[in-house]
Design a protein around this motif. Structure first.
Motif, PDB file in Angstrom:
ATOM      1  N   GLY A 336       6.347  61.817  59.752  1.00 32.57           N
ATOM      2  CA  GLY A 336       7.169  60.908  58.954  1.00 32.57           C
ATOM      3  C   GLY A 336       6.480  59.587  58.698  1.00 32.57           C
ATOM      4  N   ARG A 339       3.660  59.866  56.135  1.00 38.97           N
ATOM      5  CA  ARG A 339       4.127  59.832  54.736  1.00 38.97           C
ATOM      6  C   ARG A 339       4.381  58.400  54.285  1.00 38.97           C
ATOM      7  NH1 ARG A 339       6.800  64.603  56.526  1.00 38.97           N
ATOM      8  NH2 ARG A 339       8.676  63.435  57.099  1.00 38.97           N
ATOM      9  N   LEU A 340       4.962  57.586  55.171  1.00 41.55           N
ATOM     10  CA  LEU A 340       5.197  56.181  54.810  1.00 41.55           C
ATOM     11  C   LEU A 340       3.880  55.436  54.617  1.00 41.55           C
ATOM     12  CD1 LEU A 340       8.176  55.112  57.116  1.00 41.55           C
ATOM     13  CD2 LEU A 340       8.222  56.055  54.800  1.00 41.55           C
ATOM     14  N   LYS A 343       2.428  56.213  51.328  1.00 41.84           N
ATOM     15  CA  LYS A 343       3.236  55.759  50.188  1.00 41.84           C
ATOM     16  C   LYS A 343       3.126  54.270  49.939  1.00 41.84           C
ATOM     17  CE  LYS A 343       8.139  55.476  48.819  1.00 41.84           C
ATOM     18  NZ  LYS A 343       9.530  55.870  49.188  1.00 41.84           N
ATOM     19  N   HIS A 344       3.003  53.467  50.997  1.00 39.07           N
ATOM     20  CA  HIS A 344       3.123  52.015  50.862  1.00 39.07           C
ATOM     21  C   HIS A 344       1.761  51.332  50.945  1.00 39.07           C
ATOM     22  CE1 HIS A 344       7.496  51.984  50.911  1.00 39.07           C
ATOM     23  NE2 HIS A 344       7.439  52.901  51.851  1.00 39.07           N
ATOM     24  N   THR A 413      15.062  60.323  61.569  1.00 38.29           N
ATOM     25  CA  THR A 413      15.069  60.375  60.107  1.00 38.29           C
ATOM     26  C   THR A 413      15.766  59.149  59.515  1.00 38.29           C
ATOM     27  OG1 THR A 413      15.052  62.797  60.126  1.00 38.29           O
ATOM     28  CG2 THR A 413      15.815  61.722  58.114  1.00 38.29           C
ATOM     29  N   LEU A 416      13.389  56.218  59.902  1.00 36.24           N
ATOM     30  CA  LEU A 416      12.270  56.287  58.966  1.00 36.24           C
ATOM     31  C   LEU A 416      12.706  55.888  57.558  1.00 36.24           C
ATOM     32  CD1 LEU A 416      10.531  59.587  60.157  1.00 36.24           C
ATOM     33  CD2 LEU A 416       9.687  57.250  60.434  1.00 36.24           C
ATOM     34  N   THR A 417      13.931  56.255  57.188  1.00 40.56           N
ATOM     35  CA  THR A 417      14.452  55.856  55.882  1.00 40.56           C
ATOM     36  C   THR A 417      14.574  54.335  55.789  1.00 40.56           C
ATOM     37  OG1 THR A 417      15.670  57.934  55.643  1.00 40.56           O
ATOM     38  CG2 THR A 417      16.411  56.065  54.300  1.00 40.56           C
ATOM     39  N   ASP A 420      11.153  52.860  55.450  1.00 45.29           N
ATOM     40  CA  ASP A 420      10.683  53.075  54.081  1.00 45.29           C
ATOM     41  C   ASP A 420      11.189  51.951  53.164  1.00 45.29           C
ATOM     42  OD1 ASP A 420       9.710  54.164  51.753  1.00 45.29           O
ATOM     43  OD2 ASP A 420      11.094  55.867  51.706  1.00 45.29           O
ATOM     44  N   GLU A 421      12.464  51.643  53.277  1.00 45.28           N
ATOM     45  CA  GLU A 421      13.045  50.608  52.419  1.00 45.28           C
ATOM     46  C   GLU A 421      12.530  49.215  52.796  1.00 45.28           C
ATOM     47  OE1 GLU A 421      17.227  51.257  52.868  1.00 45.28           O
ATOM     48  OE2 GLU A 421      17.185  53.186  51.817  1.00 45.28           O
ATOM     49  N   LEU A 423       9.546  48.551  54.097  1.00 51.08           N
ATOM     50  CA  LEU A 423       8.170  48.473  53.611  1.00 51.08           C
ATOM     51  C   LEU A 423       8.125  48.273  52.102  1.00 51.08           C
ATOM     52  CD1 LEU A 423       6.598  51.297  55.809  1.00 51.08           C
ATOM     53  CD2 LEU A 423       6.138  48.842  56.006  1.00 51.08           C
ATOM     54  N   THR A 424       9.114  48.825  51.402  1.00 49.96           N
ATOM     55  CA  THR A 424       9.227  48.580  49.965  1.00 49.96           C
ATOM     56  C   THR A 424       9.430  47.094  49.697  1.00 49.96           C
ATOM     57  OG1 THR A 424      10.132  50.795  49.559  1.00 49.96           O
ATOM     58  CG2 THR A 424      10.583  49.103  47.897  1.00 49.96           C
TER      59      THR A 424
END
Length: 433
Positions: A336, A339-340, A343-344, A413, A416-417, A420-421, A423-424
């Motif tokens: 997980g 993937r982050l 992506k970032h 999970t 991690l979500t 993700d937000e 890091l955005t």
């Protein structure tokens, strides 16, 4: 007046703080005074290995409190003996005795004192990019900037560079090369300092709060061999990594390395009552069989703390917690987070093992320029996590991900979500800047 202002807080400037007031906890969550629930992705300071309010540990503390709450260390005690037995059973081979302390920094102090007394030598080697505590000797041993304000340079400490492939000081291009060059560097430090002047080498088996650096294969074995060759006491600092955090009982188990002394704390009882200690090997133990060890602690082997350790270790056996931590790393957290990281753009590097990981955040991935500590991007990240009910451990430009070892896949999970937000939000700050 905010009553939190009455507390003098470590590691921060004193003044009004914008942090939730935590009043309860269960499993992987804590609850604030306003009723808001937060997912604890930090295990606090990486110590609640079994999460909050584990029933087995709570019951052990309550039962002990009904029998005996405290006892001076000179007396023999059943729960103290049982805690020592359980700890020795899971320890690396040859570590057959336990000096109990109230935490990790005291354990480091005593381990170094033992090594100096046994060898008659003054110096101690420690790595840059390390953390060993904040008392006099342990803060000098610490290799990262947290020591600077207290470092007098007079504790007999000599620092060396350990392996760190992401920011190699050796010009290495592979982990194998990094490990080999780091060992060659360490050997030169030993030879130039004079092997007969060096009492001990203190090393985190996996670097913890200074960056979560997992050493290349063979490095720990090489360190052990250098220590044995020169009569240097090898002290493994497993305060943060011990008791399952890396997917083994101790991080040095990944290389089948048995040090002379091993310092533990934190996960030994999930931090429910302060407890640490030093696992003592035969070489050091024999030195004090006929002469007294000249040090002690009022709360050494405190019955409530030892009862918590007994409850925690028994629970870890029954629930197969160490294997669960390994699976968490290989099957859930590791993939997980990878993937982050892909992506970032703000993620320069991802490192970790078991249930201990870090995302290193950078201004430019190609250049590897770290984001400034306390800068707008790191501030935005922390705020975004709290807004999403996630507790993280942020140090400098690093986000440490270390949930309880028994965290469910669903909670991971969710965490991690939220990451993700968050890091955005950092990516957006970088684009705006």
């Amino acid at each position: 007046m905010d009553l939190d202002e009455l507390v003098f807080h470590p590691w921060v400037a004193q003044g009004p703080r914008r942090v939730p007031t935590i009043v309860a906890g269960e499993g992987s969550h804590v609850v604030a005074a306003d009723g808001r629930r937060y997912l604890d992705f930090s295990s606090q300071l990486v110590f609640t290995n079994l999460g909050h309010r584990h029933p087995r540990v709570v019951a052990a503390i309550k039962a002990q409190a009904d029998r005996l709450c405290t006892l001076a260390p000179a007396h023999a005690n059943d729960v103290r003996n049982e805690a020592a037995r359980l700890i020795v059973e899971v320890a690396p081979e040859g570590l057959g005795h336990v000096l109990f302390t109230t935490g990790g920094t005291e354990g480091i102090e005593h381990a170094v004192r033992m090594a100096r007394l046994v060898t008659g030598r003054p110096k101690v080697l420690a790595a840059y990019r390390s953390y060993h505590g904040s008392t006099t000797t342990s803060i000098h041993l610490t290799g990262d900037p947290r020591r600077w304000a207290s470092d007098t340079g007079a504790a007999g400490v000599v620092h060396f560079f350990g392996p760190f492939p992401y920011r190699s000081v050796f010009g290495a291009t592979t982990p194998e090369e990094e490990g080999e060059r780091a060992l060659a560097h360490l050997e030169q430090v030993i030879l130039q300092e004079g092997p007969t002047t060096i009492a001990a080498l203190v090393l985190e088996s996996v670097t913890g709060s200074s960056g979560v650096v997992v050493p290349p294969a063979g490095y720990l074995r090489g360190v052990r061999e250098l220590c044995a060759r020169h009569g240097i006491v090898h002290i493994a600092d497993e305060v943060l990594t011990g008791f399952g955090r890396t997917g083994a009982w101790f991080a040095c188990d990944h290389e089948d390395v048995a040090p002379d002394l091993l310092v533990f704390a934190k996960g030994v009882n999930s931090g429910y009552v302060p407890l640490g200690g030093v696992l003592v090997g035969e070489r050091v133990y024999r030195a004090f069989t006929e002469r007294p060890y000249p040090a002690g602690l009022t709360y050494s082997g405190h019955p409530l703390a030892c009862a918590a350790a007994v409850g925690a270790i028994e629970a870890m056996h029954e629930e197969d917690t160490v294997a669960a931590a390994a699976r968490l790393g290989t099957d859930v957290l590791g993939p997980g987070l990878k993937r982050l990281a892909e992506k970032h753009p703000c993620v320069g590097d991802l490192r970790g093992i078991g249930a201990l990981w870090t995302l290193e955040l950078v201004a430019d991935r190609d250049a590897g320029e770290p984001l400034p500590t306390g800068g707008p991007q790191m501030t935005a990240f922390t705020k975004a996590c709290l807004d999403r009910d996630l507790l993280t451990l942020v140090l400098a430009n690093r986000v440490h991900v270390a949930p309880p070892l028994n965290t469910t896949d669903a909670d991971v999970t969710t965490g991690l979500t939220a990451l993700d937000e968050a890091l955005t939000a950092v990516d957006a700050e970088l684009r705006a800047g």
